[in-house]
Design an enzyme around this catalytic site. Structure first.
Site, PDB file in Angstrom:
ATOM      1  CD  GLU A 110      72.769  42.757  50.997  1.00  0.00           C
ATOM      2  OE1 GLU A 110      72.321  43.203  52.177  1.00  0.00           O
ATOM      3  OE2 GLU A 110      73.776  43.614  50.499  1.00  0.00           O
ATOM      4  CB  CYS A 154      61.725  25.813  60.648  1.00  0.00           C
ATOM      5  SG  CYS A 154      61.863  27.231  59.286  1.00  0.00           S
ATOM      6  CD  GLU A 190      72.748  46.323  47.313  1.00  0.00           C
ATOM      7  OE1 GLU A 190      72.889  46.839  48.272  1.00  0.00           O
ATOM      8  OE2 GLU A 190      71.636  45.815  47.147  1.00  0.00           O
TER       9      GLU A 190
HETATM   10  C1  GLA Z   1      72.084  46.017  51.329  1.00  0.00           C
HETATM   11  C2  GLA Z   1      71.032  45.918  50.506  1.00  0.00           C
HETATM   12  C3  GLA Z   1      70.406  47.446  49.991  1.00  0.00           C
HETATM   13  C4  GLA Z   1      70.639  48.416  50.942  1.00  0.00           C
HETATM   14  C5  GLA Z   1      72.151  48.486  51.195  1.00  0.00           C
HETATM   15  C6  GLA Z   1      72.328  49.403  52.128  1.00  0.00           C
HETATM   16  O1  GLA Z   1      73.366  45.942  50.668  1.00  0.00           O
HETATM   17  O2  GLA Z   1      70.884  45.027  49.644  1.00  0.00           O
HETATM   18  O3  GLA Z   1      69.188  47.210  49.712  1.00  0.00           O
HETATM   19  O4  GLA Z   1      70.101  48.367  52.053  1.00  0.00           O
HETATM   20  O5  GLA Z   1      72.579  47.343  52.024  1.00  0.00           O
HETATM   21  O6  GLA Z   1      72.098  49.056  53.691  1.00  0.00           O
HETATM   22 ZN    ZN Z   2      60.369  28.825  59.775  1.00  0.00          ZN
END
Ligand code: GLA
Ligand code: ZN
Length: 668
Positions: free
Chosen positions: A148, A159, A304
């Site tokens: 993510e 940076c 997910e």
């Molecule tokens: C995100 C993350 C997961 C988990 C879910 C729930 O999508 O990628 O690792 O933490 O949130 O919080």
């Molecule tokens: Zn940095």
């Protein structure tokens, strides 16, 4: 390369969270219910490399072997989202520095600067070790980069140095930076490169051109960071696919460049379970799915998907209502997801996310939600080959732009004017009519489409302006709205009548504007129907366009609010104000008729349809994402694909969260 386009179910699994004795049971139960793939590893750096240079993959080998025995395939996440403590202690330059000068600390996650040299060398090494180790493993099919991605807003030395380099690359000299950013205002002129820093202190009132470039630089940094991993994975595992799990839109991070060198995009989908969200949730969810499909303009994965009440980052949401989990899995598939991976197999009984529930509760006794999941697995597996290779083909696209999102956030234009919320309104209107729509990067080729909806293209790139004008010339229809063509790409206002580079093709000029915000305003159409409007009023002067609606209030009552212009063989609409959704609907209905597109005019609230096609076959998905029974009129009688043997005469009744998939051919 391994085929990543099976229609199948998966689960996220964390062998490192559980006693080994559970692994066998879990693998067997997964096989039993029909799980085909697991994702593992994305946070397990401290187990893969417990001490500097000491690598241990044995535990994952053992786990994967058990899943392989059950015929389950594996996607491995690179663990760079969570550098271990020995590493951040040794190399504190890995920790991002916040705008107030304080570092982020280890112990949560995402505590890694994309530009840290230590992160580069240790991160590349763990990815190289992992990919070397698993390159020939028969169960491993693909990789997820990191986890993510989002912006780090880092202000570390590295940076700062990379930001200057990025600017030196973009602009020919410091003078040009001063010129393009207009730093003369408030004596902000730079005399030497060393004065150019990241926006330390974080004031939102710094120079807007500078702020926009800092955002772009950060997106670029995430990209370089990911690309290093992609290069290593491609080199070691040329037969494996690579994906990334994007999440929660809107993101200030630019999704499109990150998607470019992936094989497939993935999304983490947590539709809101609250009964108060039943009127908006299904639509913003649909938009997220359509955006994800647009990243690579092809089908995608859900890496997910919601499996129970989420919590921990906030007080827990409601538990998914009976049917909710299943219906939202089918919604994802209906809009182009092939594999859907549930987060997570079992709720964690340790760590920060104990209450972000999985399919099975802490007790390890499978309950109602697991039963529902079992049912979907059976359904998906039964339809896997029927749906294989089916895709969505749409005639309408909404343009989406990270640059507009960020620039409009840097300088909010009026109360209530929210770029992404406005995209949601258009998307919801189209979706409620049962029309499929693609959501694309605004710089994409558009020739496949008949209708383009382009909310607030505030910054205008001359190449895009030309592209849009040619789209209309060739017979396409475009809808532009207020705040279009206002600035150049460096976030500087243009000294020409709005909508700037699009004035000619829209056949209209903005004489003056009024940022009305939430003050109630109205407009009236030629057939004397009044609609409310908000956010903004461009007072329009048509040059070649014809007026479709006039303002009804204020000193500009009687002035043009909405116009349409014939441009080449096409039509260009300009909406000077944020029109009410009821007007959006009327407008889209008119366009649909002109372009002869199929709609479902009487779809009940919360019911969504979409079509997946392959050659001459098409499958119509109908989803009741509401808590009520719904009746959906059909234009003819269709055979069910989901419930073989069932044929629906001219109407279909769906229970709360009911789903149906119909074969649109062989229907008589
Ligand atoms: C995100 C993350 C997961 C988990 C879910 C729930 O999508 O990628 O690792 O933490 O949130 O919080
Ligand atoms: Zn940095």
């Amino acid at each position: 390369m391994n085929n990543f386009s099976h229609v199948q179910m998966g689960v996220d699994y964390y062998p490192e969270h559980w006693d080994r004795s559970l692994w066998v049971e879990d693998a067997q139960k997964m096989k039993e219910v029909g799980v085909k793939v697991i994702r593992v590893g994305e946070f397990a750096w401290s187990r893969f490399e417990p001490k500097e240079g000491l690598f241990d993959f044995k535990w994952l080998d053992d786990a994967i072997a058990l899943f392989h025995d059950q015929g389950i395939q594996v996607v491995i996440g690179t663990p760079t989202h969570t550098p271990p403590r020995w590493l951040t202690e040794k190399c504190p330059d890995i920790l991002p520095i916040q705008a107030n000068g304080q570092p982020n600390h280890a112990g949560v996650r995402g505590h890694r600067c994309f530009n840290s040299e230590s992160m580069d060398s240790y991160g590349s090494r763990i990815v190289a070790q992992l990919t070397q180790h698993y390159k020939d493993h028969p169960a491993v099919i693909g990789w997820q980069t990191d986890n993510e991605f989002s912006l780090t807003y880092c202000h570390c030395e590295s940076c700062n140095a990379r930001f200057r380099e990025w600017l030196q690359n973009k602009y020919s000299s410091l003078e040009q930076v001063n010129q393009e950013w207009g730093t003369v205002v408030w004596s902000g002129e730079y005399n030497s490169w060393s004065q150019v820093t990241t926006p330390i202190g974080g004031s939102p009132f710094q120079n807007p051109s500078y702020q926009l470039d800092y955002y772009r630089f950060q997106s670029h940094s995430a990209n370089i960071f990911q690309q290093r991993q992609i290069d290593i994975i491609r080199h070691n595992c040329p037969q494996h696919f690579i994906t990334h799990n994007f999440h929660s839109y809107p993101q200030k991070l630019d999704l499109y460049p990150l998607g470019e060198n992936l094989d497939v995009a993935a999304f983490d989908y947590y539709p809101n379970t609250s009964p108060n969200k039943t009127t908006t949730g299904p639509y913003s969810g649909a938009l997220s799915l359509d955006i994800t499909r647009g990243i690579k303009r092809r089908n995608f994965w859900i890496m997910e998907q919601l499996s129970g009440p989420p919590g921990c980052w906030m007080p827990m949401w409601r538990t998914p209502y009976p049917g909710f989990i299943r219906a939202y899995i089918w919604q994802a598939i209906s809009r182009g997801a092939d594999t859907v991976v549930q987060f997570r197999w079992r709720s964690a009984n340790i760590g920060a996310e104990q209450f972000w529930h999985g399919l099975i509760d802490h007790s390890n006794i499978p309950g109602r939600r697991f039963e529902e999941f079992t049912k979907v697995c059976a359904e998906v597996n039964a339809l896997s080959s029927t749906l294989a290779g089916t895709v969505l083909r749409n005639d309408i696209a909404i343009l989406h732009s990270h640059d507009q999102l960020v620039a409009l956030d840097i300088q909010p234009q009026s109360e209530g004017l929210d770029y992404y919320e406005n995209i949601k309104c258009w998307h919801r209107t189209v979706t409620k009519l049962g029309l499929g729509v693609d959501v694309l990067n605004w710089m994409e080729h558009l020739s496949d489409y008949k209708i383009i909806i382009a909310p607030s293209l505030y910054l205008m790139d001359p190449a895009v302006a030309t592209n849009l004008a040619s789209f209309a010339e060739a017979g396409g229809t475009i809808i532009f709205t207020h705040r279009t063509g206002v600035k150049n790409m460096n976030n500087v206002c243009l000294m020409e009548p709005l909508p700037g580079l699009l004035s000619a093709c829209a056949g209209v000029e903005v004489e003056e504007y009024d940022p009305i915000g939430n003050d109630p305003h109205h407009m009236v159409t030629a057939d004397d129907i009044s609609y409310s409007c908000s956010q903004w009023c461009d007072i329009l002067k048509p040059t070649t366009a014809e007026t479709l609606a006039w303002y009804a209030d204020d000193f500009y009552a009687g002035k043009s609010a909405v116009t349409v212009n014939s441009h080449g063989r096409g039509k260009v609409y300009y909406l000077g104000t944020h029109v009410d959704e009821s007007y959006m609907k009327v407008l889209i209905e008119e366009l649909v008729e002109a372009h002869d597109l199929m709609i479902f005019p009487e779809l009940p609230e919360g019911v969504q349809v979409s079509v997946r096609v392959r050659d001459s076959q098409s499958f119509l998905f109908i989803l009741n994402l509401s808590r009520e029974f719904q009746r959906i009129p059909l234009d003819s009688s269709y055979e069910s694909v989901l419930y073989p043997g069932i044929k629906h005469p001219n109407t279909l009744t769906l229970e709360p969260y009911g789903v149906e998939i119909l074969n649109m051919h062989n229907n008589h």
